[in-house]
Motif scaffolding. Structure first.
Motif, short mmCIF file in Angstrom:
data_model
loop_
_atom_site.label_atom_id
_atom_site.label_comp_id
_atom_site.label_asym_id
_atom_site.label_seq_id
_atom_site.Cartn_x
_atom_site.Cartn_y
_atom_site.Cartn_z
N LYS A 106 -5.85 10.83 -1.94
CA LYS A 106 -4.89 11.50 -2.81
C LYS A 106 -3.49 10.92 -2.64
O LYS A 106 -2.73 10.82 -3.60
CB LYS A 106 -4.82 13.00 -2.51
N GLY A 107 -3.14 10.59 -1.42
CA GLY A 107 -1.80 10.08 -1.15
C GLY A 107 -1.63 8.61 -1.41
O GLY A 107 -0.51 8.09 -1.33
N LYS A 108 -2.73 7.92 -1.71
CA LYS A 108 -2.68 6.46 -1.85
C LYS A 108 -2.94 5.97 -3.28
O LYS A 108 -2.83 4.78 -3.53
CB LYS A 108 -3.75 5.84 -0.93
N SER A 109 -3.29 6.86 -4.19
CA SER A 109 -3.89 6.42 -5.45
C SER A 109 -3.05 6.64 -6.69
O SER A 109 -3.53 6.41 -7.81
CB SER A 109 -5.24 7.13 -5.64
N ALA A 110 -1.80 7.05 -6.55
CA ALA A 110 -0.96 7.24 -7.75
C ALA A 110 -0.82 5.92 -8.51
O ALA A 110 -0.87 4.83 -7.92
CB ALA A 110 0.41 7.77 -7.35
N ASP A 111 -0.67 6.01 -9.81
CA ASP A 111 -0.41 4.81 -10.60
C ASP A 111 0.78 4.06 -10.02
O ASP A 111 1.77 4.67 -9.60
CB ASP A 111 -0.11 5.20 -12.06
N THR A 112 0.68 2.75 -9.95
CA THR A 112 1.67 1.80 -9.42
C THR A 112 1.71 1.77 -7.90
O THR A 112 2.58 1.10 -7.33
CB THR A 112 3.10 2.04 -9.96
N PHE A 113 0.79 2.44 -7.21
CA PHE A 113 0.81 2.46 -5.75
C PHE A 113 0.03 1.29 -5.13
O PHE A 113 -0.23 1.31 -3.93
CB PHE A 113 0.25 3.79 -5.23
N GLY A 114 -0.31 0.27 -5.95
CA GLY A 114 -1.02 -0.89 -5.41
C GLY A 114 -0.55 -2.21 -5.96
O GLY A 114 -1.36 -3.00 -6.47
N PRO A 115 0.76 -2.53 -5.85
CA PRO A 115 1.22 -3.85 -6.30
C PRO A 115 0.47 -4.97 -5.57
O PRO A 115 0.36 -4.94 -4.34
CB PRO A 115 2.71 -3.85 -5.94
N SER A 116 -0.03 -5.94 -6.33
CA SER A 116 -0.87 -7.00 -5.77
C SER A 116 -0.41 -8.35 -6.30
O SER A 116 -0.23 -8.52 -7.49
CB SER A 116 -2.34 -6.77 -6.16
N ASP A 166 0.85 -1.19 0.00
CA ASP A 166 0.00 0.00 0.00
C ASP A 166 0.89 1.25 0.00
O ASP A 166 1.04 1.93 1.01
CB ASP A 166 -0.93 -0.02 1.21
N LEU A 167 1.48 1.52 -1.16
CA LEU A 167 2.39 2.66 -1.26
C LEU A 167 1.62 3.96 -1.03
O LEU A 167 0.43 4.08 -1.35
CB LEU A 167 3.07 2.67 -2.62
N SER A 168 2.32 4.94 -0.45
CA SER A 168 1.66 6.15 0.02
C SER A 168 2.57 7.35 -0.19
O SER A 168 3.78 7.26 0.04
CB SER A 168 1.36 6.03 1.52
N GLU A 169 1.98 8.47 -0.61
CA GLU A 169 2.73 9.73 -0.66
C GLU A 169 2.23 10.56 0.52
O GLU A 169 1.11 11.07 0.52
CB GLU A 169 2.48 10.45 -1.99
N ARG A 170 3.08 10.66 1.56
CA ARG A 170 2.62 11.21 2.83
C ARG A 170 2.28 12.70 2.76
O ARG A 170 1.36 13.16 3.47
CB ARG A 170 3.68 10.98 3.91
N ALA A 171 2.98 13.47 1.94
CA ALA A 171 2.63 14.89 1.83
C ALA A 171 1.25 15.04 1.20
O ALA A 171 0.42 15.84 1.66
CB ALA A 171 3.69 15.63 1.01
N PHE A 172 0.98 14.26 0.14
CA PHE A 172 -0.35 14.30 -0.48
C PHE A 172 -1.41 13.83 0.51
O PHE A 172 -2.54 14.32 0.52
CB PHE A 172 -0.41 13.40 -1.71
N GLN A 173 -1.06 12.85 1.31
CA GLN A 173 -2.01 12.21 2.22
C GLN A 173 -2.36 13.06 3.43
O GLN A 173 -3.53 13.13 3.83
CB GLN A 173 -1.44 10.87 2.70
N LEU A 174 -1.35 13.70 4.02
CA LEU A 174 -1.52 14.29 5.35
C LEU A 174 -1.41 15.81 5.38
O LEU A 174 -1.84 16.43 6.35
CB LEU A 174 -0.47 13.69 6.31
N GLU A 175 -0.82 16.40 4.38
CA GLU A 175 -0.64 17.84 4.38
C GLU A 175 -1.65 18.49 3.44
O GLU A 175 -2.33 17.81 2.67
CB GLU A 175 0.81 18.18 3.98
N GLY A 176 -1.77 19.81 3.48
CA GLY A 176 -2.77 20.47 2.66
C GLY A 176 -4.16 20.08 3.12
O GLY A 176 -4.50 20.20 4.30
N THR A 177 -4.98 19.57 2.22
CA THR A 177 -6.34 19.16 2.59
C THR A 177 -6.36 17.81 3.31
O THR A 177 -7.38 17.42 3.85
CB THR A 177 -7.24 19.08 1.34
#
Length: 282
Positions: free
Chosen positions: A171-181, A155-166
């Motif tokens: 937003k922080g979890k959904s980038a392409d390739t952020f869900g290897p299964s 469950d790859l995550s971009e923490r600035a997108f996830q927790l900062e700003g709004t």
């Protein structure tokens, strides 16, 4: 059974790992590891099939995500108390739920692409639960009968997108390739107790995460039952059940993923994943 999908992205074929270690082509039996093929009666028909008589896949190439045509990618946050501590928040009293875009799903060895503008891309090894029989308002006692199988999720995550700003987690979890299964969808007959699986993750051979699904606050049966009281769960939906401590954000100082890093992770009985981190290019 260990079901899998292989081939070029978007055109994967269904396959199965045979007892002799070879991969056999399932496309003559099912159209995909997806939707109705994950119903209990369909899984039972596959179990009775003579796998050794299926065509052998001699050049496997790329492994795709182990489930196709995923309708919902549902995630549970802070489901390990020590991860809540390292995140600086109290352990939840009920499951915390968020969605991850299905476009984030990729194969277990596909490159992880750091998105444009990323400052804090991070990792999370998790147990994935794949729904077989649709579920709505199911009890905990009945919940596991609605599960087709289990898989490894990063469950790859971009923490600035996830927790900062709004601060919107999607937003922080959904980038392409952020869900290897994957690599496999392992059916429930091979995993009698999903609450007793070791799990781990390494970056550049340094082990950051090592724990067990025993440490979950809310177990698989609880999570499936809980979610089914708010939404119907359909065949092929994926539930990612949360990560143990050891994420980059929780390190002092924090550690972030950078181009050139190698990620290696796994869950007991479900196989392992390897990814190379690269940067997004326009």
């Amino acid at each position: 059974m260990r079901l899998l999908r292989y081939g070029v992205a978007g055109r994967e074929k269904p396959g199965v790992l045979a007892p002799d270690g070879t991969v056999r082509d399932l496309s003559v039996v099912i159209p995909d590891v997806a939707e109705e093929s994950l119903l209990p009666e369909a899984i039972e028909r596959l179990r009775k099939f003579e796998i050794g008589k299926l065509p052998r896949v001699n050049e496997l190439g790329r492994l795709g995500p182990c489930v196709g045509k995923v309708g919902k990618f549902i995630c549970i946050s802070l489901n390990y108390s020590d991860h809540a501590v390292e995140s600086g928040v109290a352990a939840p009293r009920e499951p915390i739920v968020f969605m991850k875009a299905t476009s984030a799903i990729c194969g277990p060895s596909d490159d992880v692409v750091i998105p444009l503008g990323s400052e804090k891309t991070d990792w999370e090894v998790e147990l994935g639960v794949v729904i077989g029989k649709p579920a709505k308002y199911v009890t905990q006692a009945d919940a596991l009968s609605h599960v087709a199988g289990y898989c490894v999720i990063n469950d790859l995550s971009e923490r600035a997108f996830q927790l900062e700003g709004t601060g919107q987690w999607v937003k922080g979890k959904s980038a392409d390739t952020f869900g290897p299964s994957g690599p496999w969808l392992v059916t429930t007959d091979e995993i009698p107790d999903p609450q007793n699986l070791a799990m781990w993750l390494e970056v550049d051979r340094h082990r950051y995460q090592e724990d067990s699904t025993r440490s979950m606050i809310f177990g698989v049966a609880c999570v499936v039952s809980y979610l089914s009281s708010f939404m119907s769960l359909q065949s092929g939906d994926i539930i990612s059940t949360g990560t143990p401590p050891g994420v980059g954000l929780g390190r002092k100082p924090p550690v972030i993923l950078r181009p050139g890093n190698s990620i290696h992770l796994g869950v007991q009985g479900l196989g392992d994943q390897r990814q190379k981190v690269i940067s997004k290019r326009l």
